[in-house]
Design an enzyme around this catalytic site. Structure first.
Site, PDB file in Angstrom:
ATOM      1  N   LYS A  92     -10.441 166.625  29.842  1.00 38.86           N
ATOM      2  CA  LYS A  92     -10.026 165.487  29.017  1.00 38.86           C
ATOM      3  C   LYS A  92      -9.396 165.899  27.687  1.00 38.86           C
ATOM      4  O   LYS A  92      -8.519 165.218  27.166  1.00 38.86           O
ATOM      5  CB  LYS A  92     -11.213 164.561  28.761  1.00 38.86           C
ATOM      6  CG  LYS A  92     -11.595 163.737  29.976  1.00 38.86           C
ATOM      7  CD  LYS A  92     -12.542 162.624  29.600  1.00 38.86           C
ATOM      8  CE  LYS A  92     -12.793 161.690  30.768  1.00 38.86           C
ATOM      9  NZ  LYS A  92     -13.684 162.290  31.793  1.00 38.86           N
ATOM     10  N   GLU A 114     -11.924 154.038  23.844  1.00 40.52           N
ATOM     11  CA  GLU A 114     -13.082 153.411  24.482  1.00 40.52           C
ATOM     12  C   GLU A 114     -13.655 154.455  25.427  1.00 40.52           C
ATOM     13  O   GLU A 114     -12.964 155.355  25.880  1.00 40.52           O
ATOM     14  CB  GLU A 114     -12.692 152.138  25.219  1.00 40.52           C
ATOM     15  CG  GLU A 114     -12.331 152.302  26.686  1.00 40.52           C
ATOM     16  CD  GLU A 114     -11.012 153.019  26.915  1.00 40.52           C
ATOM     17  OE1 GLU A 114     -10.132 152.937  26.036  1.00 40.52           O
ATOM     18  OE2 GLU A 114     -10.865 153.647  27.970  1.00 40.52           O
ATOM     19  N   SER A 381     -12.955 169.938  37.533  1.00 39.83           N
ATOM     20  CA  SER A 381     -12.527 169.246  36.312  1.00 39.83           C
ATOM     21  C   SER A 381     -13.460 169.411  35.117  1.00 39.83           C
ATOM     22  O   SER A 381     -13.037 169.272  33.982  1.00 39.83           O
ATOM     23  CB  SER A 381     -12.333 167.759  36.611  1.00 39.83           C
ATOM     24  OG  SER A 381     -13.490 167.207  37.210  1.00 39.83           O
TER      25      SER A 381
HETATM   26  C1  LIG Z   1     -13.786 161.776  33.094  1.00 42.73           C
HETATM   27  C2  LIG Z   1     -13.921 162.818  34.115  1.00 42.73           C
HETATM   28  C3  LIG Z   1     -13.345 162.680  35.393  1.00 42.73           C
HETATM   29  C4  LIG Z   1     -12.653 161.431  35.843  1.00 42.73           C
HETATM   30  O1  LIG Z   1     -11.524 161.082  35.117  1.00 42.73           O
HETATM   31  P1  LIG Z   1     -10.055 161.289  35.713  1.00 42.73           P
HETATM   32  O2  LIG Z   1      -9.186 160.582  34.759  1.00 42.73           O
HETATM   33  O3  LIG Z   1     -10.042 160.691  37.081  1.00 42.73           O
HETATM   34  O4  LIG Z   1      -9.811 162.742  35.753  1.00 42.73           O
HETATM   35  C5  LIG Z   1     -13.450 163.735  36.286  1.00 42.73           C
HETATM   36  N1  LIG Z   1     -14.111 164.868  35.957  1.00 42.73           N
HETATM   37  C6  LIG Z   1     -14.696 165.028  34.753  1.00 42.73           C
HETATM   38  C7  LIG Z   1     -15.410 166.297  34.464  1.00 42.73           C
HETATM   39  C8  LIG Z   1     -14.617 164.015  33.780  1.00 42.73           C
HETATM   40  O5  LIG Z   1     -15.202 164.196  32.592  1.00 42.73           O
END
Ligand SMILES: *Cc1c(COP(=O)(O)O)cnc(C)c1O
Length: 399
Positions: A92, A114, A381
């Site tokens: 993010k 938000e 992610s």
């Molecule tokens: C917020 C988050 C997501 C989901 O958000 P996307 O916009 O779909 O990427 C996925 N993985 C992690 C680790 C997150 O913090």
């Protein structure tokens, strides 16, 4: 698809996307679009963005061969793109850096955001601290209660967290409140949206900032794995980590793109967050996309074991990629994601975020059906430290 150039000038990906906002925000969005058009190819902006990604975030993140897990699964080779190693522990922050650099150049002095689980709130508070800008984060009061640690993190970073008491007191209510703040304070305020949703130009802009993930993979895979992957797999909440890794591969026709939605307790129950697999076309958060709503058009309550996937819509570009057939979208339920979480911890020594565990579970499902010379690249992610309490609770352990 040879040269993919979406969205069009009005922010549409086919019939999806666009800009559905009140009159007051039309000017603000015009201003944002013009600023983004001007800076996105500006060498000085690009230089500063790259500098921050290297020195503040710690990029490039490596690709990693999950060799033991691949062997155990007995099929394709699983590779992980290590976004968990970024500063703040997930992808993010890439986008937040891009947007705050833009805010600074537009002369904005106040940042709003938000957040549901608090991950985007923490990333936003982090970059606001880094650049010394005021930061206000809207969060449903129910989420404030559930995510006390992230609320404290945001406060430590100097942000003001405003609990929202309306509606179900969760993400969609916080979204409405953030929009209301923006309308009121549009002169000095920049709204940092955390995923590839919102009105045009947000879905395009957030994708562009996140596609550093995929661009790095395109460079790294031939060097480290000997070639590009056969499959790229990513979890989809709003869809930003998935768009970030998919986008540079869209023109690589022989790479299959697989998004993974949160099936919660199953898409045959009301408790899931699978907008693409079980939603209908509607308008949410200023754009047209697939949404989870009831027959009366009310946004449905969603559920996922991973708070970051618990969103009743999905970025419009994913709606387009699904309908055009360029990507496919699978569903992974809570229990299967948890199983992948535990396997990744024990077999690879990596504790994945529960969001990312959905992508891992999908890869684990695919691998045994493929031969050992195939490559599945999974976007890891984020890291799972934040999820320890959830996992413990699920296992009947109290920490
Ligand atoms: C917020 C988050 C997501 C989901 O958000 P996307 O916009 O779909 O990427 C996925 N993985 C992690 C680790 C997150 O913090």
């Amino acid at each position: 698809m040879k040269s993919y150039t979406l969205p069009d000038s009005t922010g549409h990906f086919g019939k999806f996307g666009g800009s559905f906002v009140s009159e007051t925000l039309v000017h603000a969005l015009d201003e944002l679009r013009e600023a983004y058009d001007r800076y996105k190819n500006d060498p000085e902006f690009q230089r500063e963005f790259a500098y921050e990604l290297k020195h503040f975030v710690g990029r490039p993140s490596p690709v990693y061969h999950a060799r033991r897990w691949s062997e155990q699964l007995g099929g394709a080779q699983i590779w992980l793109k290590r976004e968990d190693l970024n500063h703040t522990g997930a992808h993010k922050v890439n986008n937040c850096i891009g947007q705050i650099l833009l805010a600074k150049r537009m002369g904005k002095t106040r940042i709003i955001a938000e957040t549901g689980a608090g991950q985007h709130g923490v990333a936003t508070a982090t970059v606001a601290a880094r650049y010394g800008l005021e930061c206000v984060v809207y969060m449903g009061s129910e989420d404030v209660r559930r995510q006390a640690a992230n609320v404290y993190r945001m406060k430590l970073l100097g942000a003001t967290v405003v609990p929202v008491e309306s509606g179900s007191r969760t993400l969609k209510d916080a979204l409405n409140e953030a929009m209301r703040d923006w309308v009121t304070n549009v002169e000095n305020t920049f709204y940092i949206i955390g995923t590839v949703a919102g009105p045009h130009p947000y879905p395009m802009m957030v994708r562009d900032f996140q596609c550093v993930i995929g661009e790095e993979c395109i460079e790294q895979m031939p060097v480290d794995a000997g070639r590009q992957p056969d499959y790229v797999v990513a979890a989809v909440g709003g869809g930003s980590n998935a768009m970030g890794i998919f986008y540079p591969y869209i023109n690589h026709a022989d790479v299959e793109l697989v998004g993974v939605e949160a099936g919660g307790h199953g898409i045959d129950t009301p408790e899931h967050a699978a907008s693409l697999n079980a939603g209908v076309v509607g308008v949410l958060h200023g754009n047209r996309t697939y949404v989870l709503q009831d027959a009366a058009g009310q946004i449905q309550a969603t559920h996922s074991i991973s708070a970051g996937l618990d969103y009743p819509g999905v970025g419009p570009e994913h709606a387009w990629l699904k309908d055009s057939g360029r990507a496919r979208y699978e569903v992974v339920n809570d229990d299967e994601a948890l199983q992948a979480f535990h396997h990744c911890c024990r077999v690879e020594g990596i504790m994945p975020a529960l969001e990312s565990s959905h992508a891992l579970a999908c890869a684990a499902r695919m691998a045994p059906t493929l031969s050992a010379d195939k490559i599945i690249l999974v976007n890891l992610s984020g890291r799972g430290d934040k999820d320890m309490h959830t996992v413990a609770e699920f296992s009947g352990i109290s920490l």
